[in-house]
Design an enzyme around this catalytic site. Structure first.
Site, PDB file in Angstrom:
ATOM      1  N   HIS A   1      29.823  48.244  54.507  1.00 53.27           N
ATOM      2  CA  HIS A   1      29.841  48.071  53.052  1.00 53.27           C
ATOM      3  C   HIS A   1      30.978  47.161  52.604  1.00 53.27           C
ATOM      4  O   HIS A   1      31.928  46.900  53.351  1.00 53.27           O
ATOM      5  CB  HIS A   1      29.991  49.428  52.352  1.00 53.27           C
TER       6      HIS A   1
ATOM      7  N   LYS B   1      34.277  50.044  48.134  1.00 59.21           N
ATOM      8  CA  LYS B   1      33.616  51.358  48.165  1.00 59.21           C
ATOM      9  C   LYS B   1      34.658  52.450  48.393  1.00 59.21           C
ATOM     10  O   LYS B   1      35.497  52.335  49.277  1.00 59.21           O
ATOM     11  CB  LYS B   1      32.558  51.375  49.275  1.00 59.21           C
TER      12      LYS B   1
ATOM     13  N   PHE C   1      18.545  53.738  46.427  1.00 61.62           N
ATOM     14  CA  PHE C   1      17.340  53.389  45.669  1.00 61.62           C
ATOM     15  C   PHE C   1      16.647  52.150  46.222  1.00 61.62           C
ATOM     16  O   PHE C   1      15.652  51.704  45.654  1.00 61.62           O
ATOM     17  CB  PHE C   1      17.678  53.183  44.190  1.00 61.62           C
TER      18      PHE C   1
ATOM     19  N   ALA D   1      28.472  52.360  33.028  1.00 55.77           N
ATOM     20  CA  ALA D   1      27.822  51.101  32.608  1.00 55.77           C
ATOM     21  C   ALA D   1      28.671  49.858  32.854  1.00 55.77           C
ATOM     22  O   ALA D   1      28.136  48.754  32.921  1.00 55.77           O
ATOM     23  CB  ALA D   1      27.453  51.186  31.123  1.00 55.77           C
TER      24      ALA D   1
HETATM   25  N1  LIG Z   1      21.951  55.350  45.173  1.00 59.67           N
HETATM   26  C1  LIG Z   1      22.082  54.023  45.324  1.00 59.67           C
HETATM   27  O1  LIG Z   1      21.094  53.282  45.551  1.00 59.67           O
HETATM   28  C2  LIG Z   1      23.437  53.410  45.186  1.00 59.67           C
HETATM   29  C3  LIG Z   1      24.506  54.230  44.970  1.00 59.67           C
HETATM   30  N2  LIG Z   1      25.740  53.694  44.774  1.00 59.67           N
HETATM   31  C4  LIG Z   1      26.772  54.658  44.424  1.00 59.67           C
HETATM   32  O2  LIG Z   1      26.983  54.583  43.006  1.00 59.67           O
HETATM   33  C5  LIG Z   1      28.325  54.913  42.708  1.00 59.67           C
HETATM   34  C6  LIG Z   1      28.938  53.801  41.867  1.00 59.67           C
HETATM   35  O3  LIG Z   1      29.060  52.635  42.649  1.00 59.67           O
HETATM   36  P1  LIG Z   1      29.641  51.289  42.033  1.00 59.67           P
HETATM   37  O4  LIG Z   1      28.833  50.892  40.849  1.00 59.67           O
HETATM   38  O5  LIG Z   1      29.790  50.331  43.154  1.00 59.67           O
HETATM   39  O6  LIG Z   1      31.096  51.778  41.550  1.00 59.67           O
HETATM   40  P2  LIG Z   1      32.017  51.174  40.384  1.00 59.67           P
HETATM   41  O7  LIG Z   1      33.395  51.690  40.661  1.00 59.67           O
HETATM   42  O8  LIG Z   1      31.801  49.717  40.263  1.00 59.67           O
HETATM   43  O9  LIG Z   1      31.440  51.863  39.041  1.00 59.67           O
HETATM   44  C7  LIG Z   1      31.644  53.182  38.669  1.00 59.67           C
HETATM   45  C8  LIG Z   1      31.873  53.187  37.175  1.00 59.67           C
HETATM   46  O10 LIG Z   1      31.826  54.523  36.703  1.00 59.67           O
HETATM   47  C9  LIG Z   1      32.871  54.660  35.745  1.00 59.67           C
HETATM   48  N3  LIG Z   1      33.177  56.062  35.552  1.00 59.67           N
HETATM   49  C10 LIG Z   1      34.067  56.853  36.205  1.00 59.67           C
HETATM   50  N4  LIG Z   1      34.043  58.097  35.710  1.00 59.67           N
HETATM   51  C11 LIG Z   1      33.131  58.096  34.705  1.00 59.67           C
HETATM   52  C12 LIG Z   1      32.651  59.093  33.814  1.00 59.67           C
HETATM   53  N5  LIG Z   1      33.118  60.357  33.830  1.00 59.67           N
HETATM   54  N6  LIG Z   1      31.703  58.755  32.907  1.00 59.67           N
HETATM   55  C13 LIG Z   1      31.238  57.490  32.855  1.00 59.67           C
HETATM   56  N7  LIG Z   1      31.650  56.501  33.672  1.00 59.67           N
HETATM   57  C14 LIG Z   1      32.587  56.810  34.586  1.00 59.67           C
HETATM   58  C15 LIG Z   1      33.990  53.836  36.356  1.00 59.67           C
HETATM   59  O11 LIG Z   1      35.001  53.563  35.391  1.00 59.67           O
HETATM   60  P3  LIG Z   1      36.530  53.321  35.891  1.00 59.67           P
HETATM   61  O12 LIG Z   1      36.475  52.182  36.862  1.00 59.67           O
HETATM   62  O13 LIG Z   1      37.257  53.035  34.636  1.00 59.67           O
HETATM   63  O14 LIG Z   1      36.939  54.614  36.576  1.00 59.67           O
HETATM   64  C16 LIG Z   1      33.240  52.596  36.781  1.00 59.67           C
HETATM   65  O15 LIG Z   1      33.069  51.677  35.722  1.00 59.67           O
HETATM   66  C17 LIG Z   1      29.006  55.175  44.055  1.00 59.67           C
HETATM   67  O16 LIG Z   1      28.970  56.549  44.355  1.00 59.67           O
HETATM   68  C18 LIG Z   1      28.120  54.414  45.027  1.00 59.67           C
HETATM   69  O17 LIG Z   1      28.201  54.897  46.349  1.00 59.67           O
HETATM   70  C19 LIG Z   1      25.959  52.357  44.805  1.00 59.67           C
HETATM   71  C20 LIG Z   1      24.933  51.502  45.059  1.00 59.67           C
HETATM   72  C21 LIG Z   1      23.579  51.948  45.263  1.00 59.67           C
HETATM   73  O1  LIG Z   2      28.774  52.087  47.195  1.00 61.95           O
HETATM   74  C1  LIG Z   2      27.805  51.345  47.465  1.00 61.95           C
HETATM   75  O2  LIG Z   2      27.840  50.123  47.326  1.00 61.95           O
HETATM   76  C2  LIG Z   2      26.574  51.982  47.956  1.00 61.95           C
HETATM   77  N1  LIG Z   2      26.489  53.278  47.947  1.00 61.95           N
HETATM   78  C3  LIG Z   2      25.393  54.064  48.390  1.00 61.95           C
HETATM   79  C4  LIG Z   2      25.785  54.867  49.606  1.00 61.95           C
HETATM   80  O3  LIG Z   2      26.934  55.329  49.702  1.00 61.95           O
HETATM   81  O4  LIG Z   2      24.929  55.074  50.467  1.00 61.95           O
HETATM   82  C5  LIG Z   2      24.140  53.251  48.553  1.00 61.95           C
HETATM   83  C6  LIG Z   2      24.360  51.883  49.129  1.00 61.95           C
HETATM   84  O5  LIG Z   2      24.709  52.024  50.456  1.00 61.95           O
HETATM   85  C7  LIG Z   2      25.426  51.133  48.351  1.00 61.95           C
END
Ligand SMILES: NC(=O)C1=CN([C@@H]2O[C@H](COP(=O)(O)OP(=O)(O)OC[C@H]3O[C@@H](n4cnc5c(N)ncnc54)[C@H](OP(=O)(O)O)[C@@H]3O)[C@@H](O)[C@H]2O)C=CC1
Ligand SMILES: O=C(O)C1=N[C@H](C(=O)O)C[C@H](O)C1
Length: 255
Positions: free
Chosen positions: A134, A138, A107, A12
């Site tokens: 990206h 990432k 998504f 979150a």
């Molecule tokens: N499917 C889609 O449409 C999309 C997918 N993504 C994917 O989503 C994922 C997250 O991306 P993004 O938001 O940019 O990454 P971030 O690093 O900004 O966020 C991830 C968060 O998860 C926390 N976290 C780590 N381990 C845990 C755990 N065990 N329980 C709860 N929280 C935890 C992290 O905390 P801390 O930093 O303290 O480790 C951090 O706050 C990636 O795999 C990305 O590729 C991203 C965009 C779109």
């Molecule tokens: O980490 C990101 O930002 C994103 N992750 C997903 C991926 O690995 O495909 C989705 C989107 O590209 C953004």
């Protein structure tokens, strides 16, 4: 008004998780009941009907297992899934057959359309390569979207009796110069300040090319897809891979 669907978010405080929390709070039919990050106790998730996970490839499997064992439906955007990991999730769901888990590498509705168009187009061309671009924060490369696109393209080409990538006479190359191979398709990853999430699928044939490009300029682009999955995951017990299964893509008009 009918009771609101209770939603918990894992990750979150992250870029996506924070955006999901805001989208859930703004939706009149949804209630945010838990917003958890790394190190937090998962107990508040027991109040959720659906848990959304945007964490890390290292953390996500353990989170899914906990949710499935607790009977919570899960919407997963976190990347890092391959056939082995998906099979592991299916195994857990075998023990909890009423639970739905939806895993989607992207998504963004436009991103999903780009992936579907790429798979449709793949058999008409000699060559296919994928470039994903990206933001530099990432942690995984290539992106989950690029990996999934490559798999879909390779499947479509195999069904048409074609090799996955295309002709390539390269005899000498620096490491990485021709990208990584995913299911045999060359995939190139760019990390650049200023970007969010972008992908090009390059298709080439005799005297012509087709470029399919998708751009996410803002993480709000993912929210309609995330909220659709949150609302629908309980109707799909078992494992669903890809948002396309919720989009009714064969329909071309409202009539
Ligand atoms: N499917 C889609 O449409 C999309 C997918 N993504 C994917 O989503 C994922 C997250 O991306 P993004 O938001 O940019 O990454 P971030 O690093 O900004 O966020 C991830 C968060 O998860 C926390 N976290 C780590 N381990 C845990 C755990 N065990 N329980 C709860 N929280 C935890 C992290 O905390 P801390 O930093 O303290 O480790 C951090 O706050 C990636 O795999 C990305 O590729 C991203 C965009 C779109
Ligand atoms: O980490 C990101 O930002 C994103 N992750 C997903 C991926 O690995 O495909 C989705 C989107 O590209 C953004």
């Amino acid at each position: 008004m009918s009771e609101r669907l209770a939603v918990g978010v894992l990750g979150a405080r992250g870029r996506m998780g924070a955006t999901v929390c805001a989208a859930v709070e703004a939706a009149p039919d949804l209630a945010l009941v838990a917003a958890l990050d790394a190190g937090d106790d998962r107990a508040p998730l027991r109040a959720a009907d659906v848990v959304v996970d945007f964490t890390t490839p290292d953390a996500v499997l353990d989170n899914i297992r906990w949710c499935v064992e607790e009977g919570r439906h899960v919407v997963v955007g976190t990347t890092g899934f391959d056939d082995g990991r998906l099979a592991t999730v299916r195994g857990w769901l075998g023990e909890s057959p009423k639970v739905g888990v939806l895993v989607a590498p992207n998504f963004g509705v436009a991103a999903v359309l780009m992936m579907m168009f790429a798979a449709r187009a793949a058999r008409y061309f000699d060559s296919v390569e994928i470039v994903e671009l990206h933001h530099p924060n990432k942690i995984d490369a290539p992106s989950g979207t690029a990996r999934r696109t490559a798999e879909l393209v390779a499947q479509a080409r195999a069904a048409a009796g074609l090799a996955p990538g295309g002709p390539d006479a390269t005899a000498t190359a620096l490491d990485g110069a021709r990208g990584a191979r995913v299911a045999g398709v060359p995939v190139h990853a760019v990390r650049l300040a200023g970007l969010v999430a972008h992908q090009e699928v390059l298709l080439g044939g005799s005297g012509e090319t087709l470029t399919l490009r998708h751009d996410s300029y803002d993480r709000t682009s993912f929210m309609p897809g995330v909220l659709l999955a949150v609302r629908r995951v309980a109707d799909r017990p078992g494992l669903t891979v890809g948002l396309e299964h919720l989009l009714d893509l064969d329909r071309t008009s409202d009539s």
